[in-house]
Design an enzyme around this catalytic site. Structure first.
Site, short mmCIF file in Angstrom:
data_model
loop_
_atom_site.label_atom_id
_atom_site.label_comp_id
_atom_site.label_asym_id
_atom_site.label_seq_id
_atom_site.Cartn_x
_atom_site.Cartn_y
_atom_site.Cartn_z
N SER A 1 0.84 -1.20 0.00
CA SER A 1 0.00 0.00 0.00
C SER A 1 0.87 1.25 0.00
O SER A 1 1.65 1.49 0.92
CB SER A 1 -0.91 0.02 1.23
OG SER A 1 -1.39 1.33 1.42
N HIS B 1 -1.18 -1.23 -4.27
CA HIS B 1 -2.45 -0.89 -3.64
C HIS B 1 -2.51 0.62 -3.40
O HIS B 1 -1.63 1.18 -2.75
CB HIS B 1 -2.58 -1.67 -2.33
CG HIS B 1 -3.89 -1.50 -1.63
ND1 HIS B 1 -5.02 -2.19 -1.99
CD2 HIS B 1 -4.24 -0.72 -0.58
CE1 HIS B 1 -6.02 -1.85 -1.19
NE2 HIS B 1 -5.57 -0.95 -0.32
N ASP C 1 -4.64 3.72 -1.95
CA ASP C 1 -5.71 4.08 -1.03
C ASP C 1 -6.17 5.52 -1.27
O ASP C 1 -5.43 6.46 -0.98
CB ASP C 1 -5.22 3.96 0.41
CG ASP C 1 -5.01 2.51 0.80
OD1 ASP C 1 -6.00 1.75 0.77
OD2 ASP C 1 -3.87 2.13 1.13
N MET D 1 -8.65 8.41 -0.14
CA MET D 1 -9.48 8.79 1.01
C MET D 1 -9.93 10.25 0.86
O MET D 1 -9.14 11.11 0.47
CB MET D 1 -8.66 8.67 2.29
CG MET D 1 -8.07 7.29 2.50
SD MET D 1 -7.06 7.27 3.99
CE MET D 1 -6.57 5.54 4.03
N HIS E 1 -8.21 1.33 -4.12
CA HIS E 1 -9.14 1.13 -3.01
C HIS E 1 -9.78 2.47 -2.67
O HIS E 1 -9.15 3.34 -2.06
CB HIS E 1 -8.33 0.56 -1.81
CG HIS E 1 -9.14 0.37 -0.57
ND1 HIS E 1 -8.55 0.15 0.67
CD2 HIS E 1 -10.47 0.35 -0.34
CE1 HIS E 1 -9.49 0.01 1.58
NE2 HIS E 1 -10.66 0.14 1.01
N MET F 1 -11.96 4.87 -0.68
CA MET F 1 -12.62 5.12 0.60
C MET F 1 -13.21 6.52 0.51
O MET F 1 -12.74 7.47 1.14
CB MET F 1 -11.61 5.00 1.75
CG MET F 1 -11.24 3.54 2.03
SD MET F 1 -9.71 3.38 2.96
CE MET F 1 -8.54 3.46 1.61
N MET G 1 -11.75 -5.79 5.18
CA MET G 1 -10.85 -4.92 5.95
C MET G 1 -10.52 -5.58 7.29
O MET G 1 -11.41 -6.06 7.99
CB MET G 1 -11.51 -3.56 6.21
CG MET G 1 -11.69 -2.68 4.98
SD MET G 1 -10.16 -2.28 4.11
CE MET G 1 -9.23 -1.38 5.35
N ASP H 1 -6.82 -6.39 4.12
CA ASP H 1 -6.14 -5.09 4.14
C ASP H 1 -6.17 -4.52 5.55
O ASP H 1 -7.23 -4.26 6.10
CB ASP H 1 -6.88 -4.15 3.17
CG ASP H 1 -6.24 -2.77 3.07
OD1 ASP H 1 -5.16 -2.56 3.64
OD2 ASP H 1 -6.86 -1.91 2.40
C1 DX5 Z 1 -6.27 1.58 5.51
C2 DX5 Z 1 -5.82 1.29 4.12
C3 DX5 Z 1 -4.75 0.31 4.05
C4 DX5 Z 1 -3.45 0.70 4.73
C5 DX5 Z 1 -2.71 -0.56 5.09
O1 DX5 Z 1 -7.46 2.28 5.48
O2 DX5 Z 1 -6.89 0.78 3.36
O3 DX5 Z 1 -4.49 -0.10 2.71
O4 DX5 Z 1 -2.64 1.53 3.94
O5 DX5 Z 1 -1.58 -0.23 5.80
P1 DX5 Z 1 -0.97 -1.21 6.91
O6 DX5 Z 1 -0.53 -2.44 6.21
O7 DX5 Z 1 0.15 -0.40 7.48
O8 DX5 Z 1 -2.06 -1.47 7.92
ZN ZN Z 2 -6.42 -0.11 1.42
#
Ligand code: DX5
Ligand code: ZN
Length: 223
Positions: free
Chosen positions: A7, A32, A34, A36, A65, A67, A136, A174
């Protein structure tokens, strides 16, 4: 096959190209990403322009991903930016079927995610319509949180149903995944493993990914 998806949230944002090259050379299968929005989750990360810029620098499979609230508004943008799969949250929208249709109308894959508080039953009707279920294992929003092992029961339920109904379904986990707990996730039926802080904070990411693959192989799903 087990896919390891570092990620980017845990990378050095001032040196994205170098960070991506490092995990690519270390054996990452996916990247990956993320996204947000500060609404669906309390944090803000990055959006389509960043993904579009790094798309020019990387051939990795882009695992986006989302969010964000009502992701249907941005499927076009993230597709154009270079996503290979777009995963959105069941909790983030009024009409998940419309989002699935919007994603599948394009030449990319579709994933659906559930947060720890969401019962597994809620995702089950969608399994035949998606290519990946994301379970998750932390509350979404931040990297570096502790793994919630109780979420793995959902992975088991989804894998069992996918096998029973002959669905070609990836199951991604994840949040908080380490070399120590990755075997629990693969034994439960996960085959796509996101890992942010563990891989990006490692001084030897190649060894970390190799150890994860080894642990996964030693702990396969047995039904
Ligand atoms: C959290 C993200 C994850 C995060 C994972 O909301 O969706 O992808 O970056 O990071 P680690 O592996 O450090 O928990
Ligand atoms: Zn993620």
């Amino acid at each position: 096959m087990i896919y390891i998806a570092p990620s980017l949230l845990s990378a050095d944002f001032a040196n994205l190209e170098e960070s991506i090259n490092r995990v690519t050379e270390a054996g990452a299968n996916y990247l990956h990403l993320d996204v947000m929005d500060g609404l669906f989750v309390p944090n803000i990360s990055f959006g389509a322009p960043i993904i579009s810029s790094i798309r020019k620098k990387s051939k990795l499979f882009f695992d986006v991903h989302l969010m964000i609230k009502e992701p249907i508004r941005y499927i076009e943008d993230f597709t154009k930016a270079g996503a290979d799969i777009i995963t959105f949250h069941l909790e983030s929208c009024k009409d998940p079927d419309a989002v699935i249709r919007e994603i599948r109308a394009r030449d990319i894959r579709c994933g659906l995610a559930i947060s720890p508080a969401t019962p597994v039953e809620e995702i089950l009707p969608y399994l035949p319509k998606i290519q990946m279920a994301l379970v998750m294992t932390v509350v979404p929003g931040f990297g570096g949180q502790a793994f919630m092992p109780n979420c793995l029961e959902k992975v088991r339920v989804i894998r069992r149903i996918a096998e029973r109904d002959n669905l070609k379904l990836d199951i991604e986990v994840d949040g908080g995944i380490t070399e120590e707990n990755v075997g629990l996730a693969t034994a439960a039926g996960a085959n796509v493993i996101v890992s942010g802080s563990t891989i990006f904070r490692s001084k030897r990411p190649k060894l970390t990914i190799a150890n994860m693959q080894k642990a996964a192989k030693a702990n396969p799903y047995k039904g």
